[in-house]
Enzyme design. Structure first.
Site, PDB file in Angstrom:
ATOM      1  N   HIS A 139       0.846  -1.203   0.000  1.00 45.89           N
ATOM      2  CA  HIS A 139       0.000   0.000   0.000  1.00 45.89           C
ATOM      3  C   HIS A 139       0.876   1.246   0.000  1.00 45.89           C
ATOM      4  O   HIS A 139       1.777   1.371   0.829  1.00 45.89           O
ATOM      5  CB  HIS A 139      -0.883   0.032   1.251  1.00 45.89           C
ATOM      6  N   TYR A 193      -9.753   4.727   6.801  1.00 40.64           N
ATOM      7  CA  TYR A 193     -10.142   5.032   8.183  1.00 40.64           C
ATOM      8  C   TYR A 193     -11.293   6.021   8.153  1.00 40.64           C
ATOM      9  O   TYR A 193     -11.183   7.080   7.523  1.00 40.64           O
ATOM     10  CB  TYR A 193      -8.963   5.650   8.937  1.00 40.64           C
ATOM     11  N   PRO A 242      -5.565  -0.682  18.119  1.00 33.70           N
ATOM     12  CA  PRO A 242      -5.115  -1.083  16.771  1.00 33.70           C
ATOM     13  C   PRO A 242      -5.253   0.012  15.706  1.00 33.70           C
ATOM     14  O   PRO A 242      -4.831  -0.180  14.583  1.00 33.70           O
ATOM     15  CB  PRO A 242      -5.986  -2.296  16.446  1.00 33.70           C
ATOM     16  N   LYS A 285      -0.064  -0.727  14.900  1.00 33.85           N
ATOM     17  CA  LYS A 285       1.280  -0.764  15.496  1.00 33.85           C
ATOM     18  C   LYS A 285       1.574  -2.012  16.322  1.00 33.85           C
ATOM     19  O   LYS A 285       2.741  -2.325  16.554  1.00 33.85           O
ATOM     20  CB  LYS A 285       1.462   0.468  16.401  1.00 33.85           C
ATOM     21  N   TYR A 298       2.938   6.348  10.342  1.00 36.86           N
ATOM     22  CA  TYR A 298       2.196   5.174   9.877  1.00 36.86           C
ATOM     23  C   TYR A 298       3.129   4.112   9.294  1.00 36.86           C
ATOM     24  O   TYR A 298       2.950   2.923   9.543  1.00 36.86           O
ATOM     25  CB  TYR A 298       1.145   5.584   8.832  1.00 36.86           C
TER      26      TYR A 298
HETATM   27  P1  FAS Z   1       0.481 -12.741  21.412  1.00 34.10           P
HETATM   28  O1  FAS Z   1      -0.567 -12.437  22.421  1.00 34.10           O
HETATM   29  O2  FAS Z   1       0.114 -12.775  19.968  1.00 34.10           O
HETATM   30  O3  FAS Z   1       1.144 -14.171  21.728  1.00 34.10           O
HETATM   31  C1  FAS Z   1       1.437 -14.545  23.050  1.00 34.10           C
HETATM   32  C2  FAS Z   1       1.457 -16.063  23.095  1.00 34.10           C
HETATM   33  O4  FAS Z   1       1.823 -16.474  24.422  1.00 34.10           O
HETATM   34  C3  FAS Z   1       0.093 -16.666  22.797  1.00 34.10           C
HETATM   35  O5  FAS Z   1       0.212 -17.679  21.829  1.00 34.10           O
HETATM   36  C4  FAS Z   1      -0.346 -17.242  24.153  1.00 34.10           C
HETATM   37  O6  FAS Z   1      -1.103 -18.425  24.016  1.00 34.10           O
HETATM   38  C5  FAS Z   1       0.983 -17.535  24.812  1.00 34.10           C
HETATM   39  N1  FAS Z   1       0.908 -17.560  26.281  1.00 34.10           N
HETATM   40  C6  FAS Z   1       0.196 -16.734  27.090  1.00 34.10           C
HETATM   41  N2  FAS Z   1       0.379 -17.091  28.391  1.00 34.10           N
HETATM   42  C7  FAS Z   1       1.229 -18.175  28.386  1.00 34.10           C
HETATM   43  C8  FAS Z   1       1.790 -18.989  29.406  1.00 34.10           C
HETATM   44  N3  FAS Z   1       1.497 -18.775  30.685  1.00 34.10           N
HETATM   45  N4  FAS Z   1       2.617 -20.000  29.043  1.00 34.10           N
HETATM   46  C9  FAS Z   1       2.913 -20.203  27.730  1.00 34.10           C
HETATM   47  N5  FAS Z   1       2.408 -19.464  26.705  1.00 34.10           N
HETATM   48  C10 FAS Z   1       1.573 -18.466  27.051  1.00 34.10           C
HETATM   49  N6  FAS Z   1      -2.227  -5.408  16.131  1.00 34.10           N
HETATM   50  C11 FAS Z   1      -2.208  -4.716  14.967  1.00 34.10           C
HETATM   51  O7  FAS Z   1      -1.143  -4.225  14.562  1.00 34.10           O
HETATM   52  N7  FAS Z   1      -3.367  -4.565  14.228  1.00 34.10           N
HETATM   53  C12 FAS Z   1      -4.562  -5.134  14.631  1.00 34.10           C
HETATM   54  O8  FAS Z   1      -5.577  -4.991  13.961  1.00 34.10           O
HETATM   55  C13 FAS Z   1      -4.611  -5.867  15.825  1.00 34.10           C
HETATM   56  N8  FAS Z   1      -5.769  -6.467  16.248  1.00 34.10           N
HETATM   57  C14 FAS Z   1      -5.776  -7.155  17.442  1.00 34.10           C
HETATM   58  C15 FAS Z   1      -6.954  -7.776  17.926  1.00 34.10           C
HETATM   59  C16 FAS Z   1      -6.953  -8.476  19.152  1.00 34.10           C
HETATM   60  C17 FAS Z   1      -8.240  -9.142  19.655  1.00 34.10           C
HETATM   61  C18 FAS Z   1      -5.792  -8.551  19.926  1.00 34.10           C
HETATM   62  C19 FAS Z   1      -5.786  -9.256  21.270  1.00 34.10           C
HETATM   63  C20 FAS Z   1      -4.615  -7.941  19.457  1.00 34.10           C
HETATM   64  C21 FAS Z   1      -4.605  -7.253  18.213  1.00 34.10           C
HETATM   65  N9  FAS Z   1      -3.447  -6.667  17.712  1.00 34.10           N
HETATM   66  C22 FAS Z   1      -3.412  -5.977  16.553  1.00 34.10           C
HETATM   67  C23 FAS Z   1      -2.241  -6.770  18.431  1.00 34.10           C
HETATM   68  C24 FAS Z   1      -1.637  -8.126  18.127  1.00 34.10           C
HETATM   69  O9  FAS Z   1      -1.460  -8.271  16.744  1.00 34.10           O
HETATM   70  C25 FAS Z   1      -0.357  -8.205  18.915  1.00 34.10           C
HETATM   71  O10 FAS Z   1       0.419  -7.030  18.787  1.00 34.10           O
HETATM   72  C26 FAS Z   1       0.466  -9.401  18.561  1.00 34.10           C
HETATM   73  O11 FAS Z   1      -0.326 -10.560  18.671  1.00 34.10           O
HETATM   74  C27 FAS Z   1       1.654  -9.414  19.523  1.00 34.10           C
HETATM   75  O12 FAS Z   1       2.268 -10.646  19.405  1.00 34.10           O
HETATM   76  P2  FAS Z   1       2.901 -11.349  20.710  1.00 34.10           P
HETATM   77  O13 FAS Z   1       3.692 -10.349  21.461  1.00 34.10           O
HETATM   78  O14 FAS Z   1       3.537 -12.584  20.199  1.00 34.10           O
HETATM   79  O15 FAS Z   1       1.658 -11.699  21.662  1.00 34.10           O
HETATM   80  C1  PHB Z   2      -6.299  -4.928   9.852  1.00 31.48           C
HETATM   81  O1  PHB Z   2      -6.179  -5.153   8.622  1.00 31.48           O
HETATM   82  O2  PHB Z   2      -6.667  -5.794  10.671  1.00 31.48           O
HETATM   83  C2  PHB Z   2      -5.973  -3.546  10.371  1.00 31.48           C
HETATM   84  C3  PHB Z   2      -5.481  -2.592   9.488  1.00 31.48           C
HETATM   85  C4  PHB Z   2      -5.168  -1.329   9.968  1.00 31.48           C
HETATM   86  C5  PHB Z   2      -5.360  -1.046  11.316  1.00 31.48           C
HETATM   87  C6  PHB Z   2      -5.840  -2.024  12.196  1.00 31.48           C
HETATM   88  C7  PHB Z   2      -6.154  -3.279  11.715  1.00 31.48           C
HETATM   89  O3  PHB Z   2      -5.058   0.200  11.788  1.00 31.48           O
END
Ligand code: FAS
Ligand code: PHB
Length: 395
Positions: A72, A202, A294, A298, A386
């Site tokens: 993009h 957005y 989100p 980031k 961004y």
């Molecule tokens: P994660 O949470 O992905 O991974 C942590 C891992 O540790 C998991 O697999 C978990 O099962 C494991 N774990 C937890 N406790 C444990 C324990 N006691 N023992 C062993 N393992 C354990 N970011 C964006 O940039 N854009 C988005 O649109 C976006 N949407 C999101 C929507 C949701 C619902 C959530 C919760 C997050 C979103 N995020 C988004 C942020 C997301 O992408 C995170 O930044 C990303 O998953 C971070 O990765 P990790 O740090 O690996 O954490």
């Molecule tokens: C997504 O594609 O999930 C997405 C894209 C941009 C954002 C957040 C989520 O700022």
């Protein structure tokens, strides 16, 4: 059992760290409490900064991302019923973002780890971390009813916001900063062509925030701001599509291709930072240390930059017997984290309808957006945040 770096969590942070350490000849074992399918089933991020793309290529998982990711060059802002493009590529001397889902990033990293024959203990129960304030930290866990103890040089807490690593730090040794937002994001996935294949859109409207994104040229990802009291099952597909259309400009609303949703979930929004990110021989990375709303795309990208700093620090420790990297990890990571927290909070505040926004607040948001899209200086500020601020690795 023994390893050099014990990684807790097989999300993007843990898997990427494991891959970069392996490439540098550093032995590591990942302990994950869920199954691989459960980890892959979490639908989350979709936009990768260039530094994240570069790291995934460095980790040897670039090919599918390069083949299937969609680059993009711009983002679009809808407000007062009109859509405006921000030329991110032009305003940042050629930087771009890539649409490639976190699920695919995680799948690629899992496949690479498995192909390298590296150890990931899935469905580990009762995981606990010990003696990380000594030179001989340990991880204990249960697997198939058996108790295990993993001795290591370092523990990497990549276990997300609800993990045990941050929770295992004594209260007096950690400071937490948090802001919880009074709304959530209702997100859907649908196998329909994205309405805007080359720009994330957005939307700011009097009805609330909306976002048009994608996972590929045949799979779309959409969000609308919703009350935290809502449940995903309160929203039929038709209600979602109608609400999304009502928050966009007429042209885009008209062009939305609808279809049955594959996934529908509500995510709460918060800003959160834990300081510091190092506790003796245990280091936090990714969502274990910070959360962003989100809006600025980031979360995943901050996890990747933490991993860049941390993997470089471990490599320096083992290759050059220098502790400089591990001693400065927390300070370097936090310098980038706080700037991304600011951008994510600012864009969330600008684009969402808060309980106290009111008519005047809505006009203030529209006035700021009108100024932003007509000012090269203001648009450049948005664009450079961004695409992701520099890692400043050299310092
Ligand atoms: P994660 O949470 O992905 O991974 C942590 C891992 O540790 C998991 O697999 C978990 O099962 C494991 N774990 C937890 N406790 C444990 C324990 N006691 N023992 C062993 N393992 C354990 N970011 C964006 O940039 N854009 C988005 O649109 C976006 N949407 C999101 C929507 C949701 C619902 C959530 C919760 C997050 C979103 N995020 C988004 C942020 C997301 O992408 C995170 O930044 C990303 O998953 C971070 O990765 P990790 O740090 O690996 O954490
Ligand atoms: C997504 O594609 O999930 C997405 C894209 C941009 C954002 C957040 C989520 O700022």
């Amino acid at each position: 059992m023994r390893t050099q770096v014990a990684i807790i969590g097989a999300g993007p942070s843990g898997l990427l760290l494991g891959q970069l350490l392996h490439k540098a000849g550093i032995d590591n074992i990942i302990i994950e409490r869920q199954s691989p399918d459960y980890v892959l089933g979490r639908i989350r991020a979709g936009i990768l900064e260039q530094t994240t793309v570069d790291m995934l290529r460095e980790a040897g998982v670039g090919p599918r991302m390069d083949a299937e990711g969609v680059v993009h060059h711009s983002i679009e802002l809808v407000f007062s019923g009109v859509r405006h493009a921000i030329d991110v590529h032009g305003l940042t001397n050629g930087k771009v973002v890539t649409a490639y889902g976190q699920t695919e990033v995680t799948r690629d990293l899992m496949d690479a780890r498995s192909a390298a024959g590296l150890t990931t203990v899935y469905q580990a129960a009762d995981v606990s971390v010990h003696d990380f304030d000594s030179e001989h930290p340990k991880v204990r866990y249960q697997k198939d009813g058996q108790n295990f103890e993993l001795e290591c040089d370092f523990i990497a807490g990549c276990d997300g916001f609800h993990g045990i690593c941050r929770a295992s730090v004594p209260d007096g040794a950690i400071t937490e900063y948090e802001k919880v937002y009074p709304f959530g994001w209702l997100g859907v996935l649908a196998d329909v062509p994205p309405v805007s294949p080359h720009a994330i859109v957005y939307g700011n409207s009097e009805r609330g925030f909306s976002l048009c994104s994608m996972r590929s040229l045949t799979r779309s990802r959409y969000y609308v701001q919703c009350p935290l009291t809502d449940k995903a099952e309160d929203w039929s597909d038709q209600r979602f599509w109608d609400e999304l259309r009502s928050r966009l400009d007429p042209d885009l609303a008209e062009r939305i291709v609808t279809g049955p949703t594959l996934e529908k979930s509500i995510a709460p929004l918060r800003s959160f930072v834990a300081e510091p990110m190092r506790f003796g021989r245990m280091f936090l990375a990714g969502d274990a240390a910070h959360i962003v709303p989100p809006t600025g795309a980031k979360g995943l990208n901050l996890a990747a930059s933490d991993v860049k700093y941390l993997s470089s620090a471990f490599i320096e420790f083992y290759a050059e017997k220098s502790a400089a990297g591990i001693d400065t990890y927390s300070q370097r990571a936090l310098a980038r984290i706080w700037k991304a927290e600011r951008f994510s909070w600012w864009l969330t505040t600008l684009m969402h309808k808060f309980p106290d926004t009111g008519a005047f607040g809505q006009r203030m948001q529209e006035a700021e957006l009108e100024y932003l899209v007509n000012s090269t200086a203001a648009s450049t500020v948005v664009a450079e945040n961004y695409v992701g601020l520099p890692l400043n690795l050299g310092r």
